[in-house]
Design a protein around this motif. Structure first.
Motif, mmCIF file in Angstrom:
data_model
loop_
_atom_site.group_PDB
_atom_site.id
_atom_site.type_symbol
_atom_site.label_atom_id
_atom_site.label_comp_id
_atom_site.label_asym_id
_atom_site.label_seq_id
_atom_site.Cartn_x
_atom_site.Cartn_y
_atom_site.Cartn_z
ATOM 1 N N ILE A 232 0.840 -1.196 0.000
ATOM 2 C CA ILE A 232 0.000 0.000 0.000
ATOM 3 C C ILE A 232 0.877 1.250 0.000
ATOM 4 N N PHE A 233 1.972 1.184 0.764
ATOM 5 C CA PHE A 233 2.845 2.353 0.898
ATOM 6 C C PHE A 233 4.106 2.251 0.055
ATOM 7 N N ILE A 234 4.129 1.380 -0.946
ATOM 8 C CA ILE A 234 5.347 1.158 -1.734
ATOM 9 C C ILE A 234 5.739 2.391 -2.544
ATOM 10 N N SER A 235 4.780 3.202 -2.930
ATOM 11 C CA SER A 235 5.105 4.360 -3.753
ATOM 12 C C SER A 235 5.620 5.540 -2.934
ATOM 13 N N LEU A 236 5.575 5.435 -1.589
ATOM 14 C CA LEU A 236 6.160 6.488 -0.763
ATOM 15 C C LEU A 236 7.682 6.461 -0.894
ATOM 16 N N LYS A 237 8.265 7.581 -1.110
ATOM 17 C CA LYS A 237 9.727 7.658 -1.142
ATOM 18 C C LYS A 237 10.223 7.522 0.291
ATOM 19 N N THR A 238 11.205 6.676 0.517
ATOM 20 C CA THR A 238 11.669 6.434 1.879
ATOM 21 C C THR A 238 12.359 7.659 2.465
ATOM 22 N N LEU B 263 9.283 -0.163 4.877
ATOM 23 C CA LEU B 263 8.779 0.299 3.584
ATOM 24 C C LEU B 263 9.826 0.208 2.479
ATOM 25 N N GLU B 264 11.030 -0.175 2.827
ATOM 26 C CA GLU B 264 12.079 -0.301 1.824
ATOM 27 C C GLU B 264 12.191 -1.749 1.381
ATOM 28 N N LYS B 265 12.259 -1.927 0.091
ATOM 29 C CA LYS B 265 12.420 -3.265 -0.448
ATOM 30 C C LYS B 265 13.230 -3.143 -1.719
ATOM 31 N N THR B 266 14.237 -3.965 -1.836
ATOM 32 C CA THR B 266 15.059 -3.961 -3.040
ATOM 33 C C THR B 266 14.992 -5.337 -3.691
ATOM 34 N N ILE B 267 15.099 -5.341 -5.004
ATOM 35 C CA ILE B 267 15.212 -6.603 -5.731
ATOM 36 C C ILE B 267 16.355 -6.472 -6.725
ATOM 37 N N GLN B 268 16.860 -7.618 -7.143
ATOM 38 C CA GLN B 268 17.951 -7.628 -8.106
ATOM 39 C C GLN B 268 17.383 -7.842 -9.500
ATOM 40 N N ILE C 224 10.441 3.407 -7.864
ATOM 41 C CA ILE C 224 9.716 3.094 -9.097
ATOM 42 C C ILE C 224 8.414 3.890 -9.105
ATOM 43 N N SER C 225 8.016 4.388 -10.292
ATOM 44 C CA SER C 225 6.696 5.020 -10.378
ATOM 45 C C SER C 225 5.684 3.920 -10.679
ATOM 46 N N TRP C 226 4.905 3.588 -9.668
ATOM 47 C CA TRP C 226 3.991 2.471 -9.739
ATOM 48 C C TRP C 226 2.632 2.907 -10.260
ATOM 49 N N THR C 227 2.130 2.186 -11.245
ATOM 50 C CA THR C 227 0.737 2.344 -11.650
ATOM 51 C C THR C 227 -0.049 1.292 -10.853
ATOM 52 N N PRO C 228 -1.348 1.448 -10.735
ATOM 53 C CA PRO C 228 -2.107 0.433 -9.986
ATOM 54 C C PRO C 228 -1.941 -0.992 -10.550
ATOM 55 N N LEU D 163 0.714 -2.223 -12.201
ATOM 56 C CA LEU D 163 2.061 -2.710 -11.859
ATOM 57 C C LEU D 163 2.166 -3.024 -10.371
ATOM 58 N N GLN D 164 1.496 -2.218 -9.576
ATOM 59 C CA GLN D 164 1.490 -2.469 -8.135
ATOM 60 C C GLN D 164 0.807 -3.808 -7.842
ATOM 61 N N LEU D 165 -0.285 -4.093 -8.539
ATOM 62 C CA LEU D 165 -0.968 -5.377 -8.385
ATOM 63 C C LEU D 165 -0.083 -6.527 -8.860
ATOM 64 N N LEU D 166 0.643 -6.325 -9.952
ATOM 65 C CA LEU D 166 1.555 -7.357 -10.453
ATOM 66 C C LEU D 166 2.675 -7.615 -9.451
ATOM 67 N N GLY D 167 3.229 -6.563 -8.886
ATOM 68 C CA GLY D 167 4.287 -6.721 -7.887
ATOM 69 C C GLY D 167 3.787 -7.401 -6.627
ATOM 70 N N PHE D 168 2.603 -7.008 -6.178
ATOM 71 C CA PHE D 168 1.999 -7.639 -5.006
ATOM 72 C C PHE D 168 1.730 -9.115 -5.279
#
Length: 191
Positions: A31-37, A50-55, A66-70, A72-77
């Motif tokens: 929910i809060f992934i688009s907040l800049k840390t 709220l910070e998460k990194t992937i390789q 990342i600029s998340w669209t709804p 893409l956010q659903l795909l990531g979730f």
């Protein structure tokens, strides 16, 4: 035997809490992934929650950048949920095993079957689920890149090998448990 039953009771509570808290944690994170840390105080961003990194093939990417669209956010979730399914299912299987331990059934056929399911789950995780989850996450992260810089990457690496090893190990333990349950039954019915 009392000690096993007592510890089993405690572990059942831990498993129940984990089954509720892990998906909740993931939902809050997405929910809060688009907040800049950098915009969030350390109190709210509790231990980097709220910070998460992937390789990715380009290197490590912080998901809050990342600029998340709804969509893409659903795909990531969805990628994260798919990656957590083996853990959640294994918690349910462990609950069943420890319920049996709680009533004094240590060496039983049911426990051996539960251990075999747990081992098969590890194998499925190693061979399919980790790769699928990582592939979907990389796709979600790189979809905002310009055309030609988007990735669909399937990988098999050390985390897969460790899950594969654990799966084989737990399946072997299930065989030992099955033989122990047969010996236990023979001993129980011997006069």
């Amino acid at each position: 035997m009392n000690r096993i039953q007592k510890i089993s009771s405690y572990l059942l509570v831990v498993f129940n809490i984990s089954i509720a808290m892990i998906p909740l944690y993931l939902i809050v994170q997405w929910i809060f992934i688009s907040l800049k840390t950098t915009d969030v105080s350390n109190v709210i961003n509790f231990f980097g929650m709220l910070e998460k990194t992937i390789q990715t093939p380009e290197g490590y990417v912080n998901l809050s950048n990342i600029s998340w669209t709804p969509l893409l956010q659903l795909l990531g979730f969805s990628a994260d949920i798919i990656g957590l399914l083996p853990l959640l299912i294994s918690l349910f299987i462990l609950k069943e095993i420890f319920k049996n331990y709680q009533i004094g059934e240590v060496f039983s056929v049911r426990n051996a079957i539960h251990y075999r399911r747990l081992g098969a789950l590890f194998l499925l995780d190693a061979l399919l689920i980790k790769s699928l989850s990582q592939t979907l996450m990389i796709l979600a992260v790189t979809m905002t890149n310009p055309p030609g810089s988007r990735y669909l990457s399937i990988s098999f690496g050390t985390p897969n090998l460790s899950s594969l090893f654990y799966g084989v190990l737990v399946i072997v333990i299930s065989w030992v448990m099955l033989e122990a349950s047969k010996l236990h039954d023979e001993h129980k019915f011997t006069i």
